[in-house]
Design a protein around this motif. Structure first.
Motif, mmCIF file in Angstrom:
data_model
loop_
_atom_site.group_PDB
_atom_site.id
_atom_site.type_symbol
_atom_site.label_atom_id
_atom_site.label_comp_id
_atom_site.label_asym_id
_atom_site.label_seq_id
_atom_site.Cartn_x
_atom_site.Cartn_y
_atom_site.Cartn_z
ATOM 1 N N GLU A 122 3.279 7.137 1.532
ATOM 2 C CA GLU A 122 2.208 7.548 0.634
ATOM 3 C C GLU A 122 2.730 8.691 -0.222
ATOM 4 O OE1 GLU A 122 -2.497 8.701 1.055
ATOM 5 O OE2 GLU A 122 -1.172 9.038 2.742
ATOM 6 N N GLU A 123 2.608 8.558 -1.525
ATOM 7 C CA GLU A 123 3.078 9.602 -2.422
ATOM 8 C C GLU A 123 2.208 10.839 -2.324
ATOM 9 O OE1 GLU A 123 3.347 8.129 -6.428
ATOM 10 O OE2 GLU A 123 5.295 7.222 -6.037
ATOM 11 N N LYS A 124 2.832 11.995 -2.407
ATOM 12 C CA LYS A 124 2.149 13.287 -2.453
ATOM 13 C C LYS A 124 2.678 14.023 -3.685
ATOM 14 C CE LYS A 124 0.209 12.805 1.653
ATOM 15 N NZ LYS A 124 -1.210 12.636 1.833
ATOM 16 N N SER B 128 -3.299 -0.943 -0.138
ATOM 17 C CA SER B 128 -3.398 -0.321 1.183
ATOM 18 C C SER B 128 -2.750 -1.226 2.218
ATOM 19 C CB SER B 128 -4.866 -0.086 1.574
ATOM 20 O OG SER B 128 -5.524 -1.330 1.770
ATOM 21 N N TRP C 122 4.343 -0.718 -5.178
ATOM 22 C CA TRP C 122 3.053 -0.129 -4.851
ATOM 23 C C TRP C 122 2.040 -1.224 -4.506
ATOM 24 C CZ3 TRP C 122 6.493 1.999 -8.095
ATOM 25 C CH2 TRP C 122 6.653 3.389 -8.103
ATOM 26 N N TRP D 284 7.194 2.122 4.634
ATOM 27 C CA TRP D 284 5.933 2.350 3.939
ATOM 28 C C TRP D 284 5.685 3.854 3.847
ATOM 29 C CZ3 TRP D 284 4.045 -1.564 1.471
ATOM 30 C CH2 TRP D 284 4.222 -2.849 1.966
ATOM 31 N N ILE E 80 -0.341 2.733 -1.417
ATOM 32 C CA ILE E 80 0.821 2.969 -0.572
ATOM 33 C C ILE E 80 2.039 2.412 -1.299
ATOM 34 C CG2 ILE E 80 -0.435 2.962 1.609
ATOM 35 C CD1 ILE E 80 0.759 0.081 1.977
ATOM 36 N N LYS E 81 3.205 2.870 -0.879
ATOM 37 C CA LYS E 81 4.424 2.430 -1.543
ATOM 38 C C LYS E 81 5.438 1.972 -0.512
ATOM 39 C CE LYS E 81 6.767 5.506 -3.952
ATOM 40 N NZ LYS E 81 7.538 6.266 -4.942
#
Length: 122
Positions: free
Chosen positions: A116-118, A77, A74, A114, A2-3
């Motif tokens: 999540e990269e896609k 989780s 980064w 927060w 997660i970022k």
């Protein structure tokens, strides 16, 4: 992974150059010094160019003014963060970073979240 994305606005008494200098030369090494404790897997700073460089682009989209920079951090989780946050040294490291952030970031004008990269390209 997660970022954490943190869009930074400088305190009003700082120039963009002074803000970015402090962020890179003082705060960056401070983050690096506690990265293992906080389980930060990667940390990058995106420093904005002078506003004129992006003026036409912002105008073409009726976009608001720019931030002075964006921090990206980064972590493994949210669950790992929650488990790690119980440790006193983690709380102390977080407090240390927040104390320093108050020296140069207008926190009330600096959103963070927060995500999540896609990946799409690259």
């Amino acid at each position: 992974m997660i970022k954490l994305t943190f869009c930074l606005t400088r305190l009003p008494h700082l120039s963009r150059e002074a803000f970015q200098d402090y962020w890179f030369k003082t705060h960056g090494p401070l983050v690096a010094s506690v990265a293992e404790t906080l389980q930060i897997r990667r940390y990058v700073q995106l420093h904005s160019l002078p506003a004129e460089a992006s003026a036409a682009l912002r105008a073409s989209r009726e976009a608001p003014g720019q931030y002075d920079g964006v921090a990206e951090l980064w972590f493994d989780s949210l669950e790992a963060l929650a488990a790690n946050s119980e440790r006193p040294e983690v709380r102390a490291a977080g407090a240390l970073l927040l104390e320093d952030e108050r020296r140069f970031i207008d926190l009330a004008k600096s959103p963070l979240w927060w995500g999540e990269e896609k990946p799409i390209v690259g």
